[in-house]
Design a protein around this motif. Structure first.
Motif, PDB file in Angstrom:
ATOM      1  N   SER A   1       0.820  -1.204   0.000  1.00 14.28           N
ATOM      2  CA  SER A   1       0.000   0.000   0.000  1.00 14.28           C
ATOM      3  C   SER A   1       0.858   1.260   0.000  1.00 14.28           C
ATOM      4  O   SER A   1       0.577   2.219  -0.723  1.00 14.28           O
TER       5      SER A   1
ATOM      6  N   SER B   1      -9.682   3.711   1.492  1.00 18.43           N
ATOM      7  CA  SER B   1      -9.375   2.450   0.821  1.00 18.43           C
ATOM      8  C   SER B   1      -9.142   2.698  -0.663  1.00 18.43           C
ATOM      9  O   SER B   1      -9.564   3.710  -1.223  1.00 18.43           O
ATOM     10  N   ARG B   2      -8.459   1.751  -1.322  1.00 22.32           N
ATOM     11  CA  ARG B   2      -8.124   1.886  -2.742  1.00 22.32           C
ATOM     12  C   ARG B   2      -9.021   1.013  -3.604  1.00 22.32           C
ATOM     13  O   ARG B   2      -9.539   0.002  -3.141  1.00 22.32           O
ATOM     14  N   SER B   3      -9.151   1.414  -4.851  1.00 22.54           N
ATOM     15  CA  SER B   3      -9.863   0.572  -5.794  1.00 22.54           C
ATOM     16  C   SER B   3      -9.037  -0.684  -6.066  1.00 22.54           C
ATOM     17  O   SER B   3      -7.807  -0.686  -5.933  1.00 22.54           O
ATOM     18  N   GLN B   4      -9.707  -1.740  -6.462  1.00 24.47           N
ATOM     19  CA  GLN B   4      -9.041  -3.021  -6.657  1.00 24.47           C
ATOM     20  C   GLN B   4      -7.961  -2.956  -7.726  1.00 24.47           C
ATOM     21  O   GLN B   4      -6.923  -3.636  -7.629  1.00 24.47           O
ATOM     22  N   ASN B   5      -8.172  -2.118  -8.747  1.00 26.16           N
ATOM     23  CA  ASN B   5      -7.194  -2.067  -9.842  1.00 26.16           C
ATOM     24  C   ASN B   5      -5.901  -1.360  -9.465  1.00 26.16           C
ATOM     25  O   ASN B   5      -4.959  -1.318 -10.270  1.00 26.16           O
ATOM     26  N   SER B   6      -5.827  -0.770  -8.281  1.00 23.17           N
ATOM     27  CA  SER B   6      -4.581  -0.130  -7.855  1.00 23.17           C
ATOM     28  C   SER B   6      -3.854  -0.963  -6.792  1.00 23.17           C
ATOM     29  O   SER B   6      -2.917  -0.491  -6.154  1.00 23.17           O
ATOM     30  N   ILE B   7      -4.290  -2.224  -6.612  1.00 19.94           N
ATOM     31  CA  ILE B   7      -3.666  -3.117  -5.645  1.00 19.94           C
ATOM     32  C   ILE B   7      -2.804  -4.137  -6.384  1.00 19.94           C
ATOM     33  O   ILE B   7      -3.247  -4.765  -7.351  1.00 19.94           O
TER      34      ILE B   7
ATOM     35  N   SER C   1      -0.728  -7.635  -6.476  1.00 11.20           N
ATOM     36  CA  SER C   1      -0.593  -8.951  -5.845  1.00 11.20           C
ATOM     37  C   SER C   1       0.874  -9.352  -5.836  1.00 11.20           C
ATOM     38  O   SER C   1       1.539  -9.315  -6.872  1.00 11.20           O
TER      39      SER C   1
ATOM     40  N   ASN D   1     -15.375   5.845  -6.886  1.00  7.43           N
ATOM     41  CA  ASN D   1     -14.157   6.507  -7.327  1.00  7.43           C
ATOM     42  C   ASN D   1     -14.268   8.003  -7.080  1.00  7.43           C
ATOM     43  O   ASN D   1     -15.364   8.547  -6.975  1.00  7.43           O
TER      44      ASN D   1
END
Length: 417
Positions: free
Chosen positions: A169, A275-281, A283, A349
């Motif tokens: 993060s 919190s962040r959007s899923q596309n900015s996480i 793996s 967003n």
């Protein structure tokens, strides 16, 4: 003959008695016995743990709520959601908050905290230092200076996150700010050889890139992870903090926090903030995860230790059945407030948020989410819901304006470097 009556019959000079009992009376007798036993067993069960049946909105805590609270807000650990909880409690109970002085939005971070970083800190006519009820904005912990601002008996707590996810993060959020991150093409590349990109000589700008949580507690984030040193610092934290929460078990953390502070259920219900959007996480591969544990060895030890102490406190204070029941109540109340307050349950967003005052600060490559409130809420409900979705910078500015109306208001940036 009347049922149950006794008939006297003479027989060979002896008076004999016979008892006539009606079948209905027998059934009634045993039904009564069964009812008494049932009530007795029910009373025993309620006595064993009548708290499990406590209604969701009841105030079961014995004693007054704790109102002197210091929350050490660590970075990228769900701490913005906790700050919102603490700010709401302060506002609804008209408590004083140790807020950043002037135009600042943090309490001197990344330098060690000094009391003069707080707006309104001064001595009264008797020479006594002014104290505040609440402190929770970002700072680097410095106990002697914090204790100048917070009264004796203050409840100290903080929150930690698994360093694997905390560093991921941080990389996304501070990508355009931290020199060690700017030089790497990706987090995978950085972790393959962090020493290539990380330079201790650049000063405090790199603190987000290694052992950032250890640094937030006031320690040296570049210190060798020697056993005696680590044990001593962990003991320091245990001595000063009554509770360290774990971000991966946020709801369980709120249940335990509520119990120790003697707060109401609604005091600790929250929506996920910052919190962040899923596309900015990103793996991370198993190999990269192991490299994080090695690179951030001090944070890893800190997290492991207080993950253990957290669950020990849960067992001592609640037990598994009580914990499950309390977590269920918390989640049920969150669902109620989600339906009441929000246009829909999905965070939005930044560009989808209608009210500019509810748009969270955007930094680096992170896409920070926020919320839209339902239309047509009555004023009391609107104010309650508004507090729950207000981003931390806007909330800081709001409390500052309420507490220091004579001061120029804080200017809230919407984008970072």
């Amino acid at each position: 003959m009347v049922p149950g009556a006794v008939e006297e019959r003479p027989a060979q000079g002896v008076v004999q008695y016979e008892l006539y009992v009606d079948d209905g009376e027998v059934r009634c007798f045993w039904a009564t016995v069964l009812l008494v036993l049932t009530l007795f067993l029910l009373a025993c069960l309620l006595h064993m743990d009548n708290r499990l049946l406590t209604p969701p909105h009841s105030d079961e805590a014995k004693g007054l709520p704790i109102t002197n609270v210091m929350f050490l807000k660590t970075h990228k650990t769900a701490s913005s959601s906790v700050l919102n909880i603490v700010f709401r409690f302060a506002e609804t109970h008209n408590l004083s908050v140790a807020l950043p002085a002037g135009s600042d939005l943090h309490l001197g971070y990344p330098w060690l905290f000094l009391a003069r970083y707080v707006e309104g800190v001064q001595q009264d006519r008797s020479g006594q230092q002014q104290h505040f009820n609440i402190m929770c904005n970002h700072l680097r912990f410095n106990p002697p200076e914090v204790q100048k601002v917070m009264p004796k008996g203050t409840f100290y707590f903080s929150i930690l996150r698994n360093p694997i996810f905390q560093l991921e993060s941080s990389f996304t959020y501070y990508r355009n700010y931290v020199p060690a991150f700017k030089r790497a093409k990706s987090l995978h590349v950085f972790l393959a050889s962090p020493g290539t990109y990380y330079n201790e000589g650049v000063g405090l700008a790199n603190v987000y890139a290694r052992n950032n949580m250890w640094f937030d507690f006031g320690f040296d984030n570049n210190a060798p992870a020697e056993e005696n040193y680590v044990r001593a610092r962990l003991a320091d934290v245990e001595r000063l903090f009554q509770l360290v929460l774990i971000a991966e078990y946020f709801d369980e953390s709120m249940v335990l926090l509520r119990r120790l502070l003697r707060w109401r259920l609604d005091d600790v219900v929250s929506f996920k903030l910052n919190s962040r959007s899923q596309n900015s996480i990103t793996s991370l591969t198993p190999e990269s995860q192991e490299r994080v544990k090695h690179w951030c060895a001090l944070d890893w030890r800190l997290y492991q230790h207080f993950n253990h102490t957290f669950w020990a406190k849960v067992r001592a204070e609640l037990g598994p059945e009580r914990l499950r029941a309390e977590v269920a109540l918390l989640r049920a109340r969150r669902r109620e407030l989600t339906a009441l307050c929000l246009q829909d349950s999905v965070p939005k967003n930044n560009w989808q948020i209608n009210d500019p005052q509810l748009r969270p600060y955007q930094a680096g490559e992170a896409d920070i989410l926020g919320y839209n409130l339902r239309e047509g809420l009555d004023n009391e409900t609107l104010q309650m819901c508004l507090r729950m979705v207000t981003p931390e910078l806007q909330y800081t500015a709001r409390l500052y304006a309420l507490q220091f109306p004579e001061k120029p208001p804080k200017n809230i940036p919407l984008r970072g470097p």
